[in-house]
Design an enzyme around this catalytic site. Structure first.
Site, PDB file in Angstrom:
ATOM      1  N   LYS A 109       6.607   3.154 -10.506  1.00  0.00           N
ATOM      2  CA  LYS A 109       6.028   3.256  -8.957  1.00  0.00           C
ATOM      3  C   LYS A 109       6.470   1.862  -8.047  1.00  0.00           C
ATOM      4  O   LYS A 109       5.944   0.841  -8.684  1.00  0.00           O
ATOM      5  CB  LYS A 109       4.609   3.651  -8.920  1.00  0.00           C
ATOM      6  CG  LYS A 109       4.035   4.097  -7.475  1.00  0.00           C
ATOM      7  CD  LYS A 109       2.709   4.497  -7.799  1.00  0.00           C
ATOM      8  CE  LYS A 109       2.033   4.546  -6.400  1.00  0.00           C
ATOM      9  NZ  LYS A 109       0.657   4.970  -6.726  1.00  0.00           N
ATOM     10  N   ASP A 244      -0.988  16.389  -1.494  1.00  0.00           N
ATOM     11  CA  ASP A 244       0.168  15.769  -2.515  1.00  0.00           C
ATOM     12  C   ASP A 244      -0.447  14.528  -3.638  1.00  0.00           C
ATOM     13  O   ASP A 244       0.287  14.388  -4.333  1.00  0.00           O
ATOM     14  CB  ASP A 244       1.020  15.006  -1.693  1.00  0.00           C
ATOM     15  CG  ASP A 244       0.497  14.068  -0.632  1.00  0.00           C
ATOM     16  OD1 ASP A 244      -0.275  14.361  -0.101  1.00  0.00           O
ATOM     17  OD2 ASP A 244       0.970  12.689  -0.774  1.00  0.00           O
TER      18      ASP A 244
HETATM   19  P1  AMP Z   1       0.437   8.198  -0.690  1.00  0.00           P
HETATM   20  O1  AMP Z   1      -0.370   8.174   0.549  1.00  0.00           O
HETATM   21  O2  AMP Z   1       0.270   6.750  -1.460  1.00  0.00           O
HETATM   22  O3  AMP Z   1       0.022   9.303  -1.396  1.00  0.00           O
HETATM   23  O4  AMP Z   1       2.052   8.416  -0.268  1.00  0.00           O
HETATM   24  C1  AMP Z   1       2.138   9.632   0.684  1.00  0.00           C
HETATM   25  C2  AMP Z   1       3.823   9.465   0.838  1.00  0.00           C
HETATM   26  O5  AMP Z   1       4.284   8.338   1.344  1.00  0.00           O
HETATM   27  C3  AMP Z   1       4.583   9.654  -0.703  1.00  0.00           C
HETATM   28  O6  AMP Z   1       5.679  10.459  -0.398  1.00  0.00           O
HETATM   29  C4  AMP Z   1       4.977   8.391  -0.759  1.00  0.00           C
HETATM   30  O7  AMP Z   1       6.106   8.248  -1.836  1.00  0.00           O
HETATM   31  C5  AMP Z   1       5.654   7.886   0.301  1.00  0.00           C
HETATM   32  N1  AMP Z   1       5.465   6.324   0.448  1.00  0.00           N
HETATM   33  C6  AMP Z   1       4.280   5.455   0.518  1.00  0.00           C
HETATM   34  N2  AMP Z   1       4.678   4.148   0.590  1.00  0.00           N
HETATM   35  C7  AMP Z   1       5.853   3.998   0.592  1.00  0.00           C
HETATM   36  C8  AMP Z   1       7.124   3.117   0.588  1.00  0.00           C
HETATM   37  N3  AMP Z   1       6.606   1.834   0.628  1.00  0.00           N
HETATM   38  N4  AMP Z   1       8.592   3.454   0.633  1.00  0.00           N
HETATM   39  C9  AMP Z   1       8.729   4.844   0.577  1.00  0.00           C
HETATM   40  N5  AMP Z   1       7.897   5.813   0.607  1.00  0.00           N
HETATM   41  C10 AMP Z   1       6.398   5.661   0.551  1.00  0.00           C
HETATM   42 MG    MG Z   2       0.608  10.054  -3.374  1.00  0.00          MG
END
Ligand code: AMP
Ligand code: MG
Length: 472
Positions: A109, A244
């Site tokens: 990650k 998700d």
């Molecule tokens: P999360 O809120 O951590 O569950 O992330 C939600 C979505 O945003 C997921 O699809 C992650 O892969 C994407 N995401 C979060 N941070 C990044 C980042 N720095 N670069 C690319 N995608 C991101």
């Molecule tokens: Mg997530």
């Protein structure tokens, strides 16, 4: 001995509709900051040396047998459907069948951009990486289902967040990364072939004893009900229970803006972006049901007889609040040192919680101190606790081994937010002593560790953290 991982990649053998092949993007100068030897052993790895671990878990060297890919999913974020999410900053290296016989994913990650990155940089910074490392391992030691942390590697590159921050990659180990959102995306697209294949895969991988989409739905419900009760019992606030981030296996996943409560406040919210309190502590059971309803909506599509499926799914979802309540009762009864169910237990627990909230009592320390003279000191008005304790002591007369039950159900050590923040600040300055101390102490949360008692202290007013950030 060379680092080896006995990969067996079942997800990569599925149709390519579920993922995009994507190697991790190399980083400038990977430096190993943490490695979980116990977990490596469980996975059946030969761990290699630190230099090799840095190369592999920083993403510069794809180990033999890995088939890196980014998974596709969608999901409801704060109640709104986002049709395309997916691993935007993560790649699955592959899976192993661990020495305990269970299959597990190994995922990097913060490993760079993928086809699902949207506007993001695909990277993570050190703070959230070490937060997830410490908190997920603490959750494991608390006996609550969770993803785990295998390694943390600094990349030698800065990422831009609130300012320039040191970049890092976390290696996460999970029973799988299948989420409610993994099902939602194929249902929303009307791709029933993929949805059916995914359902069969999830059943075979996680719940081989159940049959059909509704069997899967009920199994996920049961696992999630246990999980949420587990969180409630240790004062954990996930912070971003989007679909998700809701795992099919029933593990805690995605340690973003999460936190353990200090003072018991049922409406407590930490996440800086949760303005409505959707993911407040006390709302977590409701949200778990809401998330299950989204899975139900997806799975219903697989049925030829929609009306019958709707009826069956409704019944399954409607049973969930009762199951959470039952799991909650079992855990909170144990927190009072009680094993056998009695009428009136529910009222006894509720009464204590109301008094704790009014008395600004520390959640963890109050329960840990039950049965000692110190419990009353947790309350602004100790007499309020004394009143409650009269009834509780009377109830304990019909129990044996109260003390042992109390001690096994009430941890002395949780990852307190102000300590995590202090740990992050220190590591950014190169000092890992608090990081190592927290991982060591939090691995034995139910044991008395008299030399570490300062880690039990709640924050004083200038240490208290009021918001946590996704900012990965
Ligand atoms: P999360 O809120 O951590 O569950 O992330 C939600 C979505 O945003 C997921 O699809 C992650 O892969 C994407 N995401 C979060 N941070 C990044 C980042 N720095 N670069 C690319 N995608 C991101
Ligand atoms: Mg997530």
């Amino acid at each position: 001995m060379k680092l080896t991982i006995p990969f067996d990649n079942s997800f990569a053998r599925l149709d390519s509709a579920f993922y995009a092949r994507q190697p991790p993007v190399p980083v400038k100068s990977p430096f190993l900051r943490a490695f979980n030897q116990d977990l490596a052993r469980l996975l059946g790895m030969t761990p290699g040396d630190a230099a090799e671990q840095a190369q592999v878990f920083g993403g510069n060297l794809v180990p033999d047998g890995a088939e890196p890919l980014a998974q596709l999913y969608s999901g409801h974020q704060f109640g709104n459907y986002n049709p395309q999410l997916g691993d935007g900053r993560a790649v699955l290296l592959g899976e192993v069948v661990a020495t305990d016989g269970a299959r597990r994913d190994i995922q990097l990650k913060g490993s760079g951009r993928t086809p699902f990155s949207r506007g993001g940089d695909g990277r993570a910074w050190l703070g959230p990486v070490l937060r997830e490392y410490v908190v997920s391992e603490a959750m494991f030691a608390l006996g609550i289902p969770t993803t785990r942390a295998l390694a943390a590697v600094e990349t030698g590159e800065d990422v831009i967040r609130e300012g320039r921050m040191p970049g890092a990659v976390l290696t996460r180990v999970a029973s799988s990364h299948l989420r409610v959102g993994t099902f939602q995306i194929f249902a929303a697209r009307g791709d029933l072939t993929s949805l059916r294949a995914l359902t069969e895969y999830a059943i075979a991988r996680h719940y081989p004893d159940v049959t059909g989409p509704m069997g899967l739905l009920a199994a996920v419900r049961d696992a999630q009900a246990e999980l949420i009760a587990g969180w409630m019992s240790v004062g954990f606030i996930h912070g971003v229970m989007n679909t998700d981030n809701c795992s099919i296996s029933g593990e805690t996943i995605d340690y973003g803006p999460c936190a353990f409560m200090d003072v018991y406040q049922p409406d407590m919210v930490f996440s800086s972006i949760d303005h409505q309190g959707r993911y407040a502590y006390a709302n977590q059971p409701n949200i778990a049901v809401w998330n299950l309803a989204q899975l139900a909506t997806a799975l219903i599509q697989l049925s030829d007889d929609r009306d019958a499926a709707v009826e069956q799914a409704t019944e399954i979802v409607h049973a969930m609040p009762g199951l959470i309540e039952a799991a909650w009762m079992r855990r909170f009864r144990a927190k009072l040192g009680l094993r056998s169910p009695h009428k009136g237990d529910s009222a006894l627990i509720d009464d204590l919680l109301v008094r704790m909230s009014e008395g600004q009592a520390d959640f963890t320390n109050t329960f840990r101190a039950l049965g000692s003279a110190k419990a009353r000191d947790q309350f602004v008005d100790p007499a309020s606790f004394d009143q409650w304790a009269e009834g509780w002591k009377a109830r304990c007369l019909s129990e044996t081994e109260v003390e042992a039950t109390l001690k096994a159900a009430n941890p002395g050590f949780i990852p307190r937010n102000h300590r995590i923040e202090a740990m992050i600040e220190a590591t950014v300055a190169g000092d890992y002593s608090l990081f190592h101390r927290l991982t060591r102490v939090l691995a034995r949360p139910f044991e008395d560790q008299p030399d570490e008692n300062d880690l039990q202290k709640p924050p004083n007013s200038d240490e208290a953290i009021h918001a946590t950030y996704c900012g990965t």
